[in-house]
Scaffold this motif. Sequence first.
Motif, PDB file in Angstrom:
ATOM      1  N   ASP A  72       0.799  -1.116   0.110  1.00  9.65           N
ATOM      2  CA  ASP A  72      -0.296  -0.068  -0.013  1.00  9.65           C
ATOM      3  C   ASP A  72       0.732   1.308   0.118  1.00  9.65           C
ATOM      4  OD1 ASP A  72      -2.380   1.384   0.030  1.00  9.65           O
ATOM      5  OD2 ASP A  72      -2.854   0.621   2.225  1.00  9.65           O
ATOM      6  N   ASP A  73       0.166   2.320  -0.344  1.00 11.33           N
ATOM      7  CA  ASP A  73       0.961   3.763  -0.459  1.00 11.33           C
ATOM      8  C   ASP A  73       2.173   3.828  -0.928  1.00 11.33           C
ATOM      9  OD1 ASP A  73      -1.294   4.173   1.100  1.00 11.33           O
ATOM     10  OD2 ASP A  73      -0.252   4.263   2.889  1.00 11.33           O
ATOM     11  N   ASP A 123       0.583   5.320  -4.459  1.00  7.52           N
ATOM     12  CA  ASP A 123      -0.028   6.188  -3.375  1.00  7.52           C
ATOM     13  C   ASP A 123      -0.995   7.138  -4.110  1.00  7.52           C
ATOM     14  OD1 ASP A 123      -0.309   6.976  -0.617  1.00  7.52           O
ATOM     15  OD2 ASP A 123       0.390   8.760  -1.512  1.00  7.52           O
ATOM     16  N   GLU A 164      -4.558   4.462  -6.645  1.00  7.47           N
ATOM     17  CA  GLU A 164      -5.618   4.891  -5.898  1.00  7.47           C
ATOM     18  C   GLU A 164      -5.725   6.194  -5.737  1.00  7.47           C
ATOM     19  OE1 GLU A 164      -4.834   3.304  -1.712  1.00  7.47           O
ATOM     20  OE2 GLU A 164      -3.000   4.524  -1.646  1.00  7.47           O
TER      21      GLU A 164
HETATM   22 CA    CA Z   1      -3.360   3.692   0.012  1.00  5.25          CA
END
Ligand code: CA
Length: 656
Positions: free
Chosen positions: A548-549, A571, A605
């Motif tokens: 993630d990110d 991210d 995202e």
């Molecule tokens: Ca994220």
Amino acid sequence: MWNRIYQFMKVREDQPELNRAIFTSLGNMIPLMYAMVSVNMIALAWTHWSVAPRWLTLTLPIFFTVITFLRSVKFHKHRNTYFSDEEIRKQLQITVFMSGPISAMFMLWEFSLLNYSTGLMQGQVMFFAGVTAFGTAFCLIHLRQAAIIMMMSTIPPTAIFLALYFNQPVHIAVAINMLVVGALAVFIIRGVNNDFAALIAQQTLHGEQKEKLQRLNHDNLKLANTDALTGLPNRRSFYHALDQYICEATETDSQLVVILLDLDGFKPVNDVFGHPAGDALLQAVSERLQSRLGDSGLLSRLGGDEFGILLTDPGTDDEVLALCRELSETLRQPFRLKEGVANIAGTIGIARYPESGRSRGQLFDRADYALCYSKQHSKGEPIFFSEDHEKAIREYATLEQRLREANLENELYMVFQPIMDTRRDKVMAFEALARWQSPTLGNVSAEAFIRSAEQAGLIANMSGVLLDKALAAAMHWPADVCLSFNLSAVNLSSSASVRDILRRVDRSGFSPSRIIFEITESAVMRDFDRVIEALNLIRSTGARIALDDFGTGFSSLSYVQKLPLDRIKVDRSFVQGIDNNLATRKIVETIAILCRNIGIGCIVEGVETSRQMDLVHRMGLTEIQGYFFSKPLDEEEALKFVQSHNSDDDIAWLSA
Ligand code: CA
Ligand code: C2E
Ligand code: CA
């Protein structure tokens, strides 16, 4: 023969401690010895006053008494003076050399008196000779050479003189007596001397040991206060200095600044290039910081990749910030290590005495708070602890308290944000996002309460509750829709917590192959090896892992390659800059190529606009999440959303 005599008389240079002890002992004994000799002389001169000439009964005794008195005064004075080893040796040597002539002079005086004495008086002379010889020898007992010379130069000549001059059985017997006792005295002197030397040697050894111990203590203290790797003061020393500076600042009503600096991106260097590279990097970092700081501040390594700086003459806030920016800048220059080039940065938190706190604990915690704040909110920008932070800390404390009291089962719920597969225009997965409706605080932002739960040690329990809820909702989705679930670092920190997660999945009946666990870089950075182990365990059930990110931390290409990943989530900060910032666009493009090359998926995202959508599409990225498609939806809305998008999968999800 002469050489042997010389060797015997020589005061040794290789035993300065013994020489010093003898010298001290003589300082006490020699005045006494001369007093005894003078009294004896006066007694002898007095009995011979009427029979012997004045030069024997007056001139010589006065001469001797004056000389001995002067020498006594000199020795007495020596007691309070410091002499070097060599000076002491010389003094002792002089005493040894003088002992023979002085005793010979006495002898001659006695023998001269004998010419005038008769009967009892002769006995007195003999008695005087014997008693004085033994008395002086015992006074000089520690200076072996002098004592023995004294004995040898008086007793045998006196005995021989007695035997030959009088040639009477009584005198011969006295002479033999004197020789025997004299020999015994020499023997005793030697014994006493050996004991004395041994005693001093022992004391010296003891002294040396004491010195060694002191040196060792000093070294230990230095070691205990120094960081072995960088040679900088360590945390303990930093605390000590901070305490001291606070005291001084309080007394002089002056200012003091505490700066905490934490490296960003150190851990990947350590993990990827190995520990020697990490060590070399820390050394290089401390050198750079030290050379910039010079004498203006006290730099310490607090442990790991954390450094502390104390400024006792800090200047204005702006000046401190300028210095901190310079320190950050020096760290941002690439480090060329043997193993490769390392790119890192530093995050800085600052607290000022007395504004931010008056005690060591307060100042340290507040600088640390400012540092954490900077890490989360203003990457790279040094931050002073402020009143806003003070307020935030209080709010945070309230939040944590409420979270502890909360009924997680009732107050927590999940919302779901679709991740679209734009090639098929279908929902590929829903990311489950936690929500907390607190009865007292209302809706609390996910970021805030998740962080609070992590820090308060409540996250393991919370993740369990959330996962159960997410799985229960996901049971109603079509079979081709996955559940993307966020894990915290703590969830990966032990195999027990990983097993707890997997047990819940198993119990729900939801296929693990339909689950994507999202992990963050910060989780991986905490304990690389253990996290890899945890990830492998998760993947062995068929579940997948997404990082993630991605891009917000310091992940390097080689770092990502080492992790067992199925996806990367770019991210949302990159997507926000994608339409007007060419550099950002290039970064996203590079990430897309990277994923393709290493054969893993890439989710973008935070896509909010059609322009962003277009740009991302052109890069060949097709797994997209963001407000452009949908905000996070509650369980029912999510179900409706998926029904309208994945309609031809109706059969599949009904049978799932
Ligand atoms: Ca994220
Ligand atoms: P995240 O995992 O990066 O989650 C995505 C966040 O971005 C969500 O915020 C989501 O609402 C928001 N977002 C999605 N699309 C857009 C968009 O187009 N524009 C903008 N500006 N934002 C968008 P949320 O729900 O507030 O979650 C924040 C963070 O809290 C999450 O970041 C995640 O790190 C953490 N979190 C949320 N739920 C959980 C959970 O169940 N467990 C754990 N461990 N962490 C969670
Ligand atoms: Ca996430």
